[in-house]
Design an enzyme around this catalytic site. Sequence first.
Site, short mmCIF file in Angstrom:
data_model
loop_
_atom_site.label_atom_id
_atom_site.label_comp_id
_atom_site.label_asym_id
_atom_site.label_seq_id
_atom_site.Cartn_x
_atom_site.Cartn_y
_atom_site.Cartn_z
N ARG A 1 40.16 27.44 28.31
CA ARG A 1 39.95 28.88 28.53
C ARG A 1 38.66 29.13 29.32
O ARG A 1 38.46 30.21 29.87
CB ARG A 1 39.95 29.63 27.21
CG ARG A 1 39.87 31.15 27.34
CD ARG A 1 40.33 31.95 26.11
NE ARG A 1 40.12 31.28 24.86
CZ ARG A 1 38.94 31.14 24.24
NH1 ARG A 1 37.85 31.66 24.78
NH2 ARG A 1 38.85 30.50 23.09
N TYR B 1 46.41 52.85 41.63
CA TYR B 1 47.53 52.12 41.05
C TYR B 1 47.77 52.64 39.63
O TYR B 1 46.82 52.80 38.86
CB TYR B 1 47.21 50.63 41.02
CG TYR B 1 48.27 49.82 40.35
CD1 TYR B 1 49.51 49.65 40.95
CD2 TYR B 1 48.07 49.27 39.09
CE1 TYR B 1 50.51 48.94 40.32
CE2 TYR B 1 49.06 48.55 38.46
CZ TYR B 1 50.28 48.39 39.08
OH TYR B 1 51.27 47.70 38.46
N ASP C 1 39.67 48.08 44.74
CA ASP C 1 40.96 47.40 44.64
C ASP C 1 41.47 47.19 46.07
O ASP C 1 41.87 48.14 46.74
CB ASP C 1 41.93 48.24 43.82
CG ASP C 1 43.27 47.54 43.58
OD1 ASP C 1 43.63 46.65 44.38
OD2 ASP C 1 43.95 47.90 42.61
N LYS D 1 50.55 40.09 44.85
CA LYS D 1 51.08 40.75 46.04
C LYS D 1 50.86 39.85 47.27
O LYS D 1 51.41 38.78 47.34
CB LYS D 1 50.42 42.13 46.18
CG LYS D 1 50.41 42.94 44.86
CD LYS D 1 51.78 43.32 44.35
CE LYS D 1 51.78 43.86 42.92
NZ LYS D 1 50.89 44.97 42.66
C1 LIG Z 1 50.24 45.52 41.46
C2 LIG Z 1 48.91 46.14 41.58
C3 LIG Z 1 47.95 46.04 40.55
C4 LIG Z 1 48.25 45.32 39.25
O1 LIG Z 1 48.43 43.95 39.42
P1 LIG Z 1 49.40 43.04 38.50
O2 LIG Z 1 49.27 41.72 39.13
O3 LIG Z 1 50.77 43.65 38.54
O4 LIG Z 1 48.84 43.10 37.10
C5 LIG Z 1 46.72 46.61 40.76
N1 LIG Z 1 46.43 47.29 41.89
C6 LIG Z 1 47.32 47.43 42.88
C7 LIG Z 1 46.94 48.19 44.11
C8 LIG Z 1 48.58 46.88 42.76
O5 LIG Z 1 49.47 47.04 43.76
#
Ligand SMILES: *Cc1c(COP(=O)(O)O)cnc(C)c1O
Length: 396
Positions: free
Chosen positions: A56, A109, A187, A212
């Site tokens: 961890r 998000y 983000d 993504k």
């Molecule tokens: C998908 C997404 C998240 C969350 O990420 P996960 O990998 O699904 O937990 C956060 N911010 C944005 C802009 C996203 O598209």
Amino acid sequence: MSLSEHQAASLSAETVVVAAGRPPRERDQPVNPPITLSSTYFGTGPLGDGDRGYGRYSNPTWDPFEEALGQLEGSTLPGLLYASGLAAVSSALSLIPAGGVLVMPSHSYSGSLVMASELAQKGFIELRTVDIADTDAVKEAIAPGGPSGRPAAMLWLESPTNPMLGIADMRALADAAHAAGAIVVTDNTFSTPLVQQPLLLGSDVVLHSVTKYLAGHSDVVLGALVTSSPEIRSELLHHRIIHGGIAGPFEAWLALRGLRTLALRVERSQASAMLLAERLAAHPAIESIRFPGLATDPGHDRARDQMKGFGSIICIQVAATSRLSGADAADKLVQALDLWLPATSLGGVESLIERRRRHTAEPASVPENLVRLSVGIENLEDLWADLEQALKALDG
Ligand SMILES: *Cc1c(COP(=O)(O)O)cnc(C)c1O
């Protein structure tokens, strides 16, 4: 294992995604880092900083991706991998002190918004949501005010926002936040470091849903944070160890494999998105479109100033027809497609499409007829032909 600092500084991002995080150039070493499946490591005596200790705390499979992402975001420190984008969001939000004020885009998000709202409902933080494209409104939200009379402790940026594609003036907002003593988290999932580098635009922490574009093949869920501050990084690392949102080694390995083609994927999908946006903008079945690459888009000038390209997410509002409401027409469009995959998420090699309000967590300010398109790397004319036949089917 990493490129030397000198090398990293002189290489372009297209090269770094391929060259970073390789094993040492020694005879019979593999050219790719192996997957380490172990929950613990040999050791006796007190654990030092460099010790792996326990699964961890660290895993050698995380290191190459973390090094590569740190370099791509313009940090001298490696990034931190997490079990998901939202595990990274949770770790980033832990930097807010008890009762501190968080300023967040009203079209962040949805998962980030839900997490922040729940923390606020429990009284752990004070949440102020704001239109992130309205610089004066954001500055007002950062200033002392609200029930506590406090200024912001953290400014959360998302630009372009999900799914409204609002563009924030990132430099001006980071300056305003720092003047008020706030930390800035961006983000950067929609843009990737190849398109936008928030640390160089004044942010303190960059967040990715690695799920993504970075991993890029819709086959893993992972998240990451990057910062240039050693103090912030050790706080985040401590949070990751104690809250346990760690990446699985196989997922980390897949993410590095995906990262190798990031530059090619981004280049292709951005170019296709630009052309598709132009064609959609001219189509009579489309009521409105948001894509920062269009000269008519309200975020165009800002995007051109702070991004290299405009990303590959397009949002359209589908016009109502004589028989269908806009929302029903949007649903019908999605169902009539053969090539585009009707599914949530984005940033994979395959083009994805969905009506966002099918999610109950999506803010009510997102229009019912809004459809988000994530443009993949298929042939442009094939993608357009499929959209055209589905849009035509709305008449019938
Ligand atoms: C998908 C997404 C998240 C969350 O990420 P996960 O990998 O699904 O937990 C956060 N911010 C944005 C802009 C996203 O598209």
